[in-house]
Scaffold this motif. Sequence first.
Motif, PDB file in Angstrom:
ATOM      1  N   ASN A   1      73.108  61.595  66.592  1.00  0.00           N
ATOM      2  CA  ASN A   1      74.188  60.653  66.289  1.00  0.00           C
ATOM      3  C   ASN A   1      73.673  59.218  66.234  1.00  0.00           C
ATOM      4  N   SER A   2      74.368  58.398  65.488  1.00  0.00           N
ATOM      5  CA  SER A   2      73.892  57.046  65.190  1.00  0.00           C
ATOM      6  C   SER A   2      73.789  56.172  66.443  1.00  0.00           C
ATOM      7  N   ASP A   3      74.714  56.315  67.392  1.00  0.00           N
ATOM      8  CA  ASP A   3      74.652  55.493  68.600  1.00  0.00           C
ATOM      9  C   ASP A   3      73.372  55.760  69.376  1.00  0.00           C
ATOM     10  N   MET A   4      73.026  57.039  69.541  1.00  0.00           N
ATOM     11  CA  MET A   4      71.806  57.390  70.247  1.00  0.00           C
ATOM     12  C   MET A   4      70.587  56.820  69.533  1.00  0.00           C
ATOM     13  N   ILE A   5      70.570  56.943  68.231  1.00  0.00           N
ATOM     14  CA  ILE A   5      69.407  56.489  67.457  1.00  0.00           C
ATOM     15  C   ILE A   5      69.223  54.983  67.557  1.00  0.00           C
ATOM     16  N   PHE A   6      70.280  54.228  67.341  1.00  0.00           N
ATOM     17  CA  PHE A   6      70.158  52.770  67.366  1.00  0.00           C
ATOM     18  C   PHE A   6      69.809  52.261  68.760  1.00  0.00           C
ATOM     19  N   ASP A   7      70.403  52.874  69.783  1.00  0.00           N
ATOM     20  CA  ASP A   7      70.077  52.480  71.158  1.00  0.00           C
ATOM     21  C   ASP A   7      68.627  52.836  71.488  1.00  0.00           C
ATOM     22  N   SER A   8      68.175  53.990  71.043  1.00  0.00           N
ATOM     23  CA  SER A   8      66.799  54.413  71.312  1.00  0.00           C
ATOM     24  C   SER A   8      65.797  53.520  70.601  1.00  0.00           C
ATOM     25  N   MET A   9      66.112  53.127  69.387  1.00  0.00           N
ATOM     26  CA  MET A   9      65.218  52.245  68.637  1.00  0.00           C
ATOM     27  C   MET A   9      65.064  50.899  69.348  1.00  0.00           C
ATOM     28  N   GLU A  10      66.161  50.407  69.912  1.00  0.00           N
ATOM     29  CA  GLU A  10      66.105  49.136  70.645  1.00  0.00           C
ATOM     30  C   GLU A  10      65.239  49.279  71.897  1.00  0.00           C
ATOM     31  N   ILE A  11      65.387  50.391  72.598  1.00  0.00           N
ATOM     32  CA  ILE A  11      64.587  50.639  73.803  1.00  0.00           C
ATOM     33  C   ILE A  11      63.104  50.740  73.443  1.00  0.00           C
ATOM     34  N   LEU A  12      62.794  51.476  72.385  1.00  0.00           N
ATOM     35  CA  LEU A  12      61.399  51.631  71.970  1.00  0.00           C
ATOM     36  C   LEU A  12      60.818  50.305  71.494  1.00  0.00           C
ATOM     37  N   SER A  13      61.646  49.506  70.842  1.00  0.00           N
ATOM     38  CA  SER A  13      61.198  48.183  70.413  1.00  0.00           C
ATOM     39  C   SER A  13      60.828  47.321  71.616  1.00  0.00           C
ATOM     40  N   ASP A  14      61.650  47.400  72.667  1.00  0.00           N
ATOM     41  CA  ASP A  14      61.367  46.647  73.896  1.00  0.00           C
ATOM     42  C   ASP A  14      60.077  47.110  74.554  1.00  0.00           C
ATOM     43  N   LYS A  15      59.686  48.352  74.277  1.00  0.00           N
ATOM     44  CA  LYS A  15      58.448  48.890  74.823  1.00  0.00           C
ATOM     45  C   LYS A  15      57.245  48.628  73.916  1.00  0.00           C
ATOM     46  N   GLY A  16      57.492  47.913  72.805  1.00  0.00           N
ATOM     47  CA  GLY A  16      56.398  47.510  71.934  1.00  0.00           C
ATOM     48  C   GLY A  16      56.146  48.385  70.722  1.00  0.00           C
ATOM     49  N   PHE A  17      57.069  49.292  70.425  1.00  0.00           N
ATOM     50  CA  PHE A  17      56.901  50.173  69.267  1.00  0.00           C
ATOM     51  C   PHE A  17      57.751  49.664  68.099  1.00  0.00           C
ATOM     52  N   GLY A  18      57.106  49.416  66.967  1.00  0.00           N
ATOM     53  CA  GLY A  18      57.794  48.905  65.788  1.00  0.00           C
ATOM     54  C   GLY A  18      58.244  50.021  64.873  1.00  0.00           C
ATOM     55  N   ARG A  19      58.898  49.636  63.779  1.00  0.00           N
ATOM     56  CA  ARG A  19      59.440  50.623  62.833  1.00  0.00           C
ATOM     57  C   ARG A  19      58.356  51.490  62.219  1.00  0.00           C
ATOM     58  N   GLU A  20      57.116  50.988  62.157  1.00  0.00           N
ATOM     59  CA  GLU A  20      56.036  51.789  61.582  1.00  0.00           C
ATOM     60  C   GLU A  20      55.717  53.006  62.454  1.00  0.00           C
ATOM     61  N   ASN A  21      56.191  52.993  63.699  1.00  0.00           N
ATOM     62  CA  ASN A  21      55.955  54.105  64.620  1.00  0.00           C
ATOM     63  C   ASN A  21      57.154  55.043  64.728  1.00  0.00           C
ATOM     64  N   ILE A  22      58.248  54.710  64.022  1.00  0.00           N
ATOM     65  CA  ILE A  22      59.509  55.426  64.224  1.00  0.00           C
ATOM     66  C   ILE A  22      60.059  55.952  62.901  1.00  0.00           C
ATOM     67  N   THR A  23      60.398  57.257  62.882  1.00  0.00           N
ATOM     68  CA  THR A  23      61.039  57.891  61.737  1.00  0.00           C
ATOM     69  C   THR A  23      62.424  58.362  62.168  1.00  0.00           C
ATOM     70  N   VAL A  24      63.424  58.134  61.306  1.00  0.00           N
ATOM     71  CA  VAL A  24      64.822  58.358  61.726  1.00  0.00           C
ATOM     72  C   VAL A  24      65.564  59.245  60.749  1.00  0.00           C
ATOM     73  N   GLU A  25      66.406  60.129  61.307  1.00  0.00           N
ATOM     74  CA  GLU A  25      67.364  60.919  60.531  1.00  0.00           C
ATOM     75  C   GLU A  25      68.700  60.821  61.267  1.00  0.00           C
TER      76      GLU A  25
END
Length: 226
Positions: A199-223
């Motif tokens: 679900n979109s809420d989980m994905i967007f929240d997870s992306m923010e958490i991973l970003s805070d940990k130093g992982f950018g969009r080049e490290n993340i694939t989303v469906e």
Amino acid sequence: MTIDMKPEVQLDTNYYKVVGMRNLTEHTFVLSLPKSRFKFEAGQHVSLSISGDYQSREYSIYSAENEENLEVLVKEVDGGYFSPKLKHLKLGDMVEVHGPFGKFGLDEKRKESHKHVFIASGTGIAPFHSIVKSNAGLDYHLIHGVRYVGEGYEKESYDADRLTLCTSRDKTGDFNGRVTDYLKKTNFDKNTCFYLCGNSDMIFDSMEILSDKGFGRENITVEVYF
């Protein structure tokens, strides 16, 4: 309850007979169709419609690339229009399949050099089941967020030490809480590829958490499942 039969040949380019229906919970099931000459890459999805019905829905492919049948994981939506119709299909009923679609899948360039972390909520685990079963020896960690342990769909399919079942409404999972709670408390190696599906809420929240940990969009694939 499990119903299983030998797959039949495809009668038409897009039409397939139902050859199996595997119930995982009261409302979640795996629909099996004959694969025939249907080719796909693990992580892709298909569009299904029922013969004589004007509507269609998209579902991630659940089965591995080399399996005998083409399978999708479906959750029956209470009050929904389409999923209850799929639930009540019988062996031999016809389903129209279009696809495969999408580019969601394993980062082949980093397959050997990186660890692959799959993050899913609910039936968002479907493409990861396909990816794991299609890639023997893959260095992966599957993080699956559900309400109850019983919703850890076919969790025996995965290496026990590579699966973290996050349960938000009981304490019998591997982690009591949401996927996002687990991510906040976990450190990941820099050489990690992340794949998010659900679900979109989980994905967007997870992306923010991973970003805070130093992982950018080049490290993340989303469906995203809406």
